[in-house]
Design a protein around this motif. Structure first.
Motif, mmCIF file in Angstrom:
data_model
loop_
_atom_site.group_PDB
_atom_site.id
_atom_site.type_symbol
_atom_site.label_atom_id
_atom_site.label_comp_id
_atom_site.label_asym_id
_atom_site.label_seq_id
_atom_site.Cartn_x
_atom_site.Cartn_y
_atom_site.Cartn_z
ATOM 1 N N ASP A 1 -7.493 8.897 -0.338
ATOM 2 C CA ASP A 1 -7.298 8.314 0.993
ATOM 3 C C ASP A 1 -8.360 7.264 1.285
ATOM 4 O OD1 ASP A 1 -5.030 9.714 1.636
ATOM 5 O OD2 ASP A 1 -6.083 11.348 2.642
ATOM 6 N N GLU B 1 -7.808 14.407 -2.958
ATOM 7 C CA GLU B 1 -6.959 13.790 -1.948
ATOM 8 C C GLU B 1 -7.776 12.958 -0.959
ATOM 9 O OE1 GLU B 1 -3.670 13.681 -1.907
ATOM 10 O OE2 GLU B 1 -3.766 14.727 -3.828
ATOM 11 N N ARG C 1 -7.557 4.110 -0.675
ATOM 12 C CA ARG C 1 -6.467 3.351 -0.055
ATOM 13 C C ARG C 1 -6.954 2.609 1.181
ATOM 14 N NH1 ARG C 1 -2.480 8.275 -0.309
ATOM 15 N NH2 ARG C 1 -1.638 8.129 -2.417
ATOM 16 N N ASP C 2 -7.762 3.279 1.997
ATOM 17 C CA ASP C 2 -8.300 2.628 3.193
ATOM 18 C C ASP C 2 -9.153 1.424 2.837
ATOM 19 O OD1 ASP C 2 -7.059 4.388 4.912
ATOM 20 O OD2 ASP C 2 -8.774 5.742 5.041
ATOM 21 N N LYS D 1 -0.626 -0.101 2.680
ATOM 22 C CA LYS D 1 -1.053 1.276 2.409
ATOM 23 C C LYS D 1 0.157 2.181 2.186
ATOM 24 C CE LYS D 1 -4.029 5.001 4.067
ATOM 25 N NZ LYS D 1 -4.928 5.490 5.132
ATOM 26 N N GLU E 1 1.022 4.331 -1.196
ATOM 27 C CA GLU E 1 1.348 5.760 -1.191
ATOM 28 C C GLU E 1 2.667 6.028 -1.899
ATOM 29 O OE1 GLU E 1 1.379 6.952 2.867
ATOM 30 O OE2 GLU E 1 -0.796 6.816 3.122
#
Length: 342
Positions: free
Chosen positions: A320, A316, A323-324, A332, A336
């Motif tokens: 994250d 996870e 995605r950042d 973003k 998700e």
């Protein structure tokens, strides 16, 4: 007496249909039969009759049932959506003016049939109608009851048609006439016109379109001219919608044709959409392409994590971080959401 007359009308229509052997569906714009399952009625809306099968009651009896409360939880399909507006129109005497928007309000809630029971959905519609003052509120509730009973009768009529094969123009015309008459048997003419005028204009166009397409006596040029004349009988908003649809269908072809020539595609856009619209369209496509590139690169790295066997909290945290790296802000959130349905 009103109810007996309505049931007599439905029975006569159904019997006439059975004896005539009418078994066609309404076609789409290209004259193809509708192969949809029996969970929807002729207008493509959820079939109220399915929820009442075997219960021996008319759905209008649900209107005004004080024993049914509105559930606290909104049906999942309605979450994040807006309730249709513009339906609360009244005249100077305070009487309700039936509008297409009122039918849209009914169908907005009825679309959740299956997620929630019909009694609960009717209670939701009543809650929305409570904003009206009398006599408009009572009139709206009466229309709701008539509309629900019409939906049940329509479902029964559709069953009588059986499974459709390729539609015949005469059979299509007969079925449409029966459905149009059914609407006016369950609703007054003013309400039926407000609710279904656009649908019925499209019905007439589809029937005429099918007749023209299956007329072997016409040359290609005569057929094209006849189709153009038939389209002119449609209301202007529908004609405009068809023009816009064709415009973007043509654009899809142009994108394929000029895939290797950006300047030619840009010129085509400007010639067909105008300078301002072409510029906005080009910008939107550039943004979509940028998103596609980001999403592709992100997805490849995400697949790499899976190949490495990273799991649990560590996975996870890595997602994250990915995605950042690739997205920010609304992008973003979009990533998700897409990840949640992989």
């Amino acid at each position: 007496m009103k109810g007996l007359l309505r049931f007599a009308t439905v029975a006569l229509i159904a019997m006439a249909t059975l004896f005539a052997g009418t078994v066609i569906y309404l076609s789409d714009e290209d004259g193809a039969p509708d192969d949809s399952a029996g969970s929807t009625d002729a207008s493509g809306q959820p079939d109220v009759s399915l929820s009442l099968a075997g219960e021996g009651e008319m759905p209008s009896q649900l209107v005004g049932d004080a024993g049914v409360s509105v559930p606290d939880e909104v049906p999942a399909s309605l979450k994040g959506t807006s309730v249709p507006d513009g339906w609360a129109e009244t005249d100077r005497n305070g009487s309700l003016v039936p509008t297409p928007e009122l039918r849209q309000l009914f169908e907005y809630y009825l679309a959740a049939l299956g997620e929630e029971t019909l009694p609960h959905l009717v209670a939701r519609i009543e809650q929305a109608l409570a904003r009206l003052e009398e006599p408009a509120r009572g009139e709206a509730l009466a229309i709701l009851g008539d509309y629900l009973d019409y939906k049940l009768a329509l479902g029964e009529l559709e069953i009588s048609y059986g499974n459709a094969v390729a539609p015949d123009p005469d059979e299509m015309q007969q079925k449409m006439a029966e459905i149009h008459a059914l609407r006016r048997a369950w609703m007054d003419a003013r309400t039926a016109e407000a609710f279904f005028a656009s649908d019925e204009a499209i019905d007439r166009f589809q029937a005429e379109q099918l007749r023209i397409r299956t007329d072997d006596s016409l040359s290609d040029n005569e057929r094209e001219q006849a189709l153009a004349r038939a389209e002119q009988a449609l209301p202007e908003p529908i004609r405009e919608a068809r023009r816009e649809t064709r415009k973007f269908t043509d654009y899809h072809r142009a994108r394929s044709e000029f895939a290797d020539d950006p300047e030619a595609l840009s010129a085509w856009r400007e010639a067909h959409f105008g300078e301002d619209a072409a510029r906005r369209l080009e910008q939107a496509e550039a943004e979509q392409q940028a998103w596609d590139n980001k999403w592709q690169a992100y997805s490849e790295e995400l697949a790499g994590l899976d190949n490495l066997g990273v799991a649990g909290p560590e996975r996870e945290a890595a997602i994250d971080a990915l995605r950042d790296h690739y997205f920010e802000g609304v992008e973003k959130l979009r990533a998700e959401a897409l990840d949640s349905i992989r």
